[in-house]
Design a protein around this motif. Structure first.
Motif, mmCIF file in Angstrom:
data_model
loop_
_atom_site.group_PDB
_atom_site.id
_atom_site.type_symbol
_atom_site.label_atom_id
_atom_site.label_comp_id
_atom_site.label_asym_id
_atom_site.label_seq_id
_atom_site.Cartn_x
_atom_site.Cartn_y
_atom_site.Cartn_z
ATOM 1 N N SER A 161 0.867 -1.174 0.000
ATOM 2 C CA SER A 161 0.000 0.000 0.000
ATOM 3 C C SER A 161 0.907 1.229 0.000
ATOM 4 C CB SER A 161 -0.958 -0.016 1.192
ATOM 5 O OG SER A 161 -1.810 1.105 1.167
ATOM 6 N N SER A 162 0.666 2.192 0.868
ATOM 7 C CA SER A 162 1.453 3.432 0.865
ATOM 8 C C SER A 162 1.065 4.266 2.070
ATOM 9 C CB SER A 162 1.157 4.215 -0.429
ATOM 10 O OG SER A 162 1.708 5.516 -0.378
ATOM 11 N N GLY A 163 1.957 5.192 2.440
ATOM 12 C CA GLY A 163 1.550 6.199 3.407
ATOM 13 C C GLY A 163 0.374 7.002 2.893
ATOM 14 N N ALA A 164 0.243 7.075 1.570
ATOM 15 C CA ALA A 164 -0.894 7.750 0.953
ATOM 16 C C ALA A 164 -2.176 6.940 1.078
ATOM 17 C CB ALA A 164 -0.604 8.041 -0.522
ATOM 18 N N TYR A 172 -3.087 13.784 -5.316
ATOM 19 C CA TYR A 172 -2.885 12.323 -5.285
ATOM 20 C C TYR A 172 -4.221 11.604 -5.058
ATOM 21 C CZ TYR A 172 2.284 12.481 -4.773
ATOM 22 O OH TYR A 172 3.634 12.647 -4.953
ATOM 23 N N ALA A 173 -5.336 12.227 -5.372
ATOM 24 C CA ALA A 173 -6.637 11.670 -4.979
ATOM 25 C C ALA A 173 -6.860 10.261 -5.520
ATOM 26 C CB ALA A 173 -7.762 12.588 -5.432
ATOM 27 N N ALA A 174 -6.562 10.045 -6.799
ATOM 28 C CA ALA A 174 -6.777 8.713 -7.375
ATOM 29 C C ALA A 174 -5.868 7.688 -6.704
ATOM 30 C CB ALA A 174 -6.526 8.747 -8.878
ATOM 31 N N TYR A 175 -4.631 8.072 -6.498
ATOM 32 C CA TYR A 175 -3.660 7.161 -5.867
ATOM 33 C C TYR A 175 -4.046 6.898 -4.415
ATOM 34 C CZ TYR A 175 0.897 5.291 -4.448
ATOM 35 O OH TYR A 175 1.910 4.492 -3.968
ATOM 36 N N CYS A 176 -4.394 7.950 -3.685
ATOM 37 C CA CYS A 176 -4.816 7.766 -2.290
ATOM 38 C C CYS A 176 -6.019 6.842 -2.204
ATOM 39 C CB CYS A 176 -5.147 9.114 -1.649
ATOM 40 S SG CYS A 176 -3.725 10.174 -1.319
ATOM 41 N N ALA A 177 -7.005 7.061 -3.085
ATOM 42 C CA ALA A 177 -8.198 6.210 -3.074
ATOM 43 C C ALA A 177 -7.818 4.749 -3.271
ATOM 44 C CB ALA A 177 -9.168 6.660 -4.158
ATOM 45 N N SER A 178 -6.879 4.495 -4.180
ATOM 46 C CA SER A 178 -6.489 3.114 -4.457
ATOM 47 C C SER A 178 -5.739 2.492 -3.276
ATOM 48 C CB SER A 178 -5.619 3.056 -5.722
ATOM 49 O OG SER A 178 -4.317 3.567 -5.496
ATOM 50 N N LYS A 179 -4.904 3.260 -2.628
ATOM 51 C CA LYS A 179 -4.105 2.699 -1.540
ATOM 52 C C LYS A 179 -4.906 2.576 -0.244
ATOM 53 C CE LYS A 179 -0.395 1.873 -3.887
ATOM 54 N NZ LYS A 179 0.047 0.477 -4.132
ATOM 55 N N PHE A 180 -5.866 3.484 -0.001
ATOM 56 C CA PHE A 180 -6.819 3.275 1.081
ATOM 57 C C PHE A 180 -7.585 1.978 0.829
ATOM 58 C CE2 PHE A 180 -6.137 7.617 2.433
ATOM 59 C CZ PHE A 180 -6.624 7.703 3.729
ATOM 60 N N ALA A 181 -7.967 1.740 -0.422
ATOM 61 C CA ALA A 181 -8.711 0.532 -0.772
ATOM 62 C C ALA A 181 -7.885 -0.716 -0.506
ATOM 63 C CB ALA A 181 -9.128 0.582 -2.242
ATOM 64 N N VAL A 182 -6.599 -0.678 -0.807
ATOM 65 C CA VAL A 182 -5.735 -1.836 -0.553
ATOM 66 C C VAL A 182 -5.690 -2.160 0.935
ATOM 67 C CG1 VAL A 182 -3.338 -2.646 -0.612
ATOM 68 C CG2 VAL A 182 -4.341 -1.576 -2.634
ATOM 69 N N ILE A 183 -5.659 -1.136 1.773
ATOM 70 C CA ILE A 183 -5.653 -1.383 3.218
ATOM 71 C C ILE A 183 -6.966 -2.026 3.658
ATOM 72 C CG2 ILE A 183 -5.702 -0.239 5.475
ATOM 73 C CD1 ILE A 183 -3.589 1.701 4.410
ATOM 74 N N GLY A 184 -8.090 -1.527 3.186
ATOM 75 C CA GLY A 184 -9.375 -2.135 3.524
ATOM 76 C C GLY A 184 -9.474 -3.560 3.018
ATOM 77 N N PHE A 185 -9.002 -3.780 1.795
ATOM 78 C CA PHE A 185 -8.999 -5.119 1.219
ATOM 79 C C PHE A 185 -8.140 -6.057 2.060
ATOM 80 C CE2 PHE A 185 -7.154 -8.314 -1.616
ATOM 81 C CZ PHE A 185 -8.280 -8.840 -2.228
ATOM 82 N N THR A 186 -6.990 -5.573 2.489
ATOM 83 C CA THR A 186 -6.087 -6.374 3.326
ATOM 84 C C THR A 186 -6.769 -6.805 4.617
ATOM 85 O OG1 THR A 186 -4.123 -5.266 2.423
ATOM 86 C CG2 THR A 186 -3.891 -6.313 4.587
ATOM 87 N N GLN A 187 -7.450 -5.872 5.273
ATOM 88 C CA GLN A 187 -8.108 -6.196 6.536
ATOM 89 C C GLN A 187 -9.234 -7.204 6.342
ATOM 90 O OE1 GLN A 187 -9.285 -2.427 8.196
ATOM 91 N NE2 GLN A 187 -7.171 -1.768 8.561
#
Length: 282
Positions: A161-164, A172-187
């Motif tokens: 994921s990312s600090g973003a 970085y809105a598109a990138y942040c949205a994707s990396k927030f999603a990866v964290i939720g997916f991980t959980q």
């Protein structure tokens, strides 16, 4: 430090000479794992001129480095956002090695048209980031976890994921949205896979000194300033804000990946671990 002897790791997005994927692949090989590395075919065109002149050949070079460490390796071109290509990638890995013990979802979209304010963000640019970063993580995780469950014996899934993915950043809105999603997916996946002894965790790097920084700088550089100049300024500014006094190197991320791939992390799942020199402390 960690014994990965007899393990097989699959790492996506691993063709860059300075990239996180290569660093993780070499570290897992050092720990005893055989390694499959993948990237998209277009990655060959993104090789820096100086790296090409030095003989760097993308995935082929990574495979050679792994084999020089005494481990078996396989390089595959694959688009992680294409379900058929993902199925083929997993099938070829299983044909050669018979199993997958460790998955590292490292493939990421190339920064470019997405690094703009939301009011200027085109749908196509937004969708491209989600296609690679979110859909790709989902497709590869689903395919590999299906094998892990059917085989039995547990496994390790590590998402980059990312600090973003923990705080929003302007442009970085598109990138942040994707990396927030990866964290939720991980959980969510960690909750589902725990019964099968499959650990699912994410690593959240800060800025890492890789080829991606070239593309970020090129996208963000103001008129009249070259991408190279902006890159140097960005690295200095970010390093100043990091308590440890520097931006990350690929090896910093690889050390965490090695821990998460090992038996030392058997009771760790669902976490999104910042590796950012203290710039993110959550």
């Amino acid at each position: 430090m960690y014994d990965l002897s007899g393990k097989v790791a699959l790492i996506t997005g691993a063709g860059g000479r300075h990239g996180i994927g290569r660093s993780i692949a070499l570290r897992l090989a050092d720990e005893g794992s055989d390694v499959v590395v993948t990237d998209i075919e277009a990655s060959a065109t993104a090789i820096r001129a100086e790296d090409r002149q030095a003989g760097w050949a993308g995935l082929n070079s990574v495979v050679e480095e792994i084999e020089n460490k005494g481990r078996q390796a396989l390089g595959l071109f694959s688009d992680v956002s294409d379900g058929a290509q993902v199925a083929d990638m997993v099938a070829k890995t299983l044909d050669q090695f018979g199993k997958i013990d460790i998955l590292v979802n490292n493939a990421g979209s190339r920064p470019g048209k997405d690094r703009v304010p939301v009011l200027e963000l085109e749908e196509e640019a937004f969708d491209e980031v989600q296609r690679v970063n979110v859909r790709g993580t989902y497709l590869v995780s689903r395919a590999v976890a299906t094998h892990m469950v059917n085989r039995g014996g547990g496994g390790k899934i590590i998402n980059i994921s990312s600090g973003a993915g923990k705080r929003g950043i302007a442009r970085y809105a598109a990138y942040c949205a994707s990396k927030f999603a990866v964290i939720g997916f991980t959980q969510a996946m960690a909750q589902e896979m725990a019964v099968n002894q499959i650990n699912v965790n994410a690593i959240c790097p800060g800025l890492v000194d890789t080829e991606r920084v070239d593309f970020i700088a090129g996208a963000l550089a103001p008129a009249g300033e070259s991408g190279e100049e902006y890159r140097a300024d960005m690295v200095r500014e970010r390093a100043f804000r990091v308590p440890m006094g520097r931006i990350a190197q690929g090896d910093d991320i690889a050390r965490m990946a090695a821990f998460l791939a090992s038996a030392e992390s058997d009771y760790v799942t669902g976490l999104s671990i910042s590796v950012s020199g203290g710039s993110e402390m959550s």
